[in-house]
Write a protein that holds these residues in place. Sequence first.
Motif, PDB file in Angstrom:
ATOM      1  N   GLN A  20       0.838  -1.201   0.000  1.00  0.00           N
ATOM      2  CA  GLN A  20       0.000   0.000   0.000  1.00  0.00           C
ATOM      3  C   GLN A  20       0.875   1.254   0.000  1.00  0.00           C
ATOM      4  N   PHE A  21       0.788   2.023  -1.078  1.00  0.00           N
ATOM      5  CA  PHE A  21       1.572   3.253  -1.189  1.00  0.00           C
ATOM      6  C   PHE A  21       0.683   4.455  -1.515  1.00  0.00           C
ATOM      7  N   SER A  22      -0.599   4.350  -1.173  1.00  0.00           N
ATOM      8  CA  SER A  22      -1.533   5.438  -1.414  1.00  0.00           C
ATOM      9  C   SER A  22      -1.181   6.653  -0.560  1.00  0.00           C
ATOM     10  N   SER A  23      -1.470   7.839  -1.113  1.00  0.00           N
ATOM     11  CA  SER A  23      -1.248   9.078  -0.371  1.00  0.00           C
ATOM     12  C   SER A  23      -2.457   9.479   0.462  1.00  0.00           C
ATOM     13  N   GLY A  24      -3.423   8.620   0.608  1.00  0.00           N
ATOM     14  CA  GLY A  24      -4.550   8.892   1.484  1.00  0.00           C
ATOM     15  C   GLY A  24      -5.811   8.212   1.010  1.00  0.00           C
ATOM     16  N   GLN A 199      -6.684  10.014   8.247  1.00  0.00           N
ATOM     17  CA  GLN A 199      -6.299   8.994   7.266  1.00  0.00           C
ATOM     18  C   GLN A 199      -5.026   9.345   6.501  1.00  0.00           C
ATOM     19  N   LYS A 200      -4.454  10.496   6.752  1.00  0.00           N
ATOM     20  CA  LYS A 200      -3.239  10.868   6.027  1.00  0.00           C
ATOM     21  C   LYS A 200      -2.002  10.255   6.687  1.00  0.00           C
ATOM     22  N   VAL A 201      -1.211  11.056   7.362  1.00  0.00           N
ATOM     23  CA  VAL A 201       0.098  10.564   7.808  1.00  0.00           C
ATOM     24  C   VAL A 201      -0.016   9.412   8.803  1.00  0.00           C
ATOM     25  N   MET A 202      -1.084   9.362   9.607  1.00  0.00           N
ATOM     26  CA  MET A 202      -1.192   8.293  10.601  1.00  0.00           C
ATOM     27  C   MET A 202      -1.870   7.039  10.065  1.00  0.00           C
ATOM     28  N   GLY A 203      -2.393   7.084   8.837  1.00  0.00           N
ATOM     29  CA  GLY A 203      -2.958   5.886   8.236  1.00  0.00           C
ATOM     30  C   GLY A 203      -4.216   5.380   8.906  1.00  0.00           C
ATOM     31  N   SER A 204      -4.951   6.245   9.563  1.00  0.00           N
ATOM     32  CA  SER A 204      -6.154   5.823  10.274  1.00  0.00           C
ATOM     33  C   SER A 204      -7.380   5.954   9.383  1.00  0.00           C
TER      34      SER A 204
END
Length: 392
Positions: A20-24, A199-204
Amino acid sequence: MTDYVRGLLHEPPLKPERPQFSSGPTVKFPGWSLDKLKTSSLGRSHRSAHAKGRLKYAIDLTRELLGVPDDYLVGIMPASDTGALETAMWTMLDPARPVSVAAWESFGNIWIQDAVKQLKLPNLQTLTADYGEIPDLATIPQDNDVVFTWNGTTSGAMIPNTDWLEGGRKGITINDATSAIFAMEMDWAKLDATTFSWQKVMGSEAQHGMLILSPKAVERIESYDPAWPLPKLFRLKKGDKINRGIFEGATINTPSLLATEDYIAALEWAKSIGGREALFERANTNADIVKNWIEAKPWLKNMVSDPAKRTNTGVCMQFTGDWYDGLSVEDQAAVPKKIVQMLEERNVGYDFNGYRDAPPSLRIWCGGTVEAEDISRLLPWIEWAYEAVKSG
């Protein structure tokens, strides 16, 4: 076909363990699983003491990890970063005051459209730049209210510093930090309203945003009543004062407590590895791997020409060279799409295509939840796919 190309057309031996390399939304933290989430708040009212306690815990962890000053307010908002940012604009921007909105990619341009078409601000300065560039922020008058995006999620261009903002200036500063925060240090003394999404940098999980307000922002909210209608989701005041309950876990509307627990798990993981400094180090390491690889490939270039303005989160790259430049516009646009499709079909890498409104490109998310080894394994596959596309 040369021996070099023939060799490259043998698939690389290793695949990323987490592709997973999505930016958000971005990838979950290493070791994440559903059984790491506490579920005692599920099925409870979000207004119950227990659920409010979990929401307040998410707020307190956010404050601690980000080093937010004690006199700033931190609250959970609906509708992700968009809801938090537009709440700040709708409740603080005054048509009687001069306002500057700066944008250099897709999301910043949305805030310009809000200012122009929705709020219809009469004394408005807009500053724009092409993808990969940043406008001359030093031309913004210090008395102006300012809206800007710290890091261009869809272009990979970030502000290198906040020298263009004077300390103690008269105007308020509204900062969309959603793809920067937890990867770059925020200059809190110069920021009045800072927003981001889980959901951005923390991947939540998505749909929840954060709004961080300085005392000056609170003063503006309390002293100013906008002439335009405010939807319930934007209303921060109770009477003539800011509703401090919002910043103690009493959210404006019903939050997802499961998403809240997911965000808490990510924050606890970040704290366990050393806090925001450890996240910064991980993002810098990841981004350097990609940036150095781009520099070594004559058929690639970083979308951002100035190294000082290159992000450490969503690194964007464009194709170049005689073969690519000789293609039609349609065929150029097809190259990154074909590469992404080939690697997704092989479960090597997902969602690392450039943003739909950006120039044809690839974008690899490098934030702190990504493992460096996974990025190192992805890059040879991109080279393999490029050579396969080029050879026809």
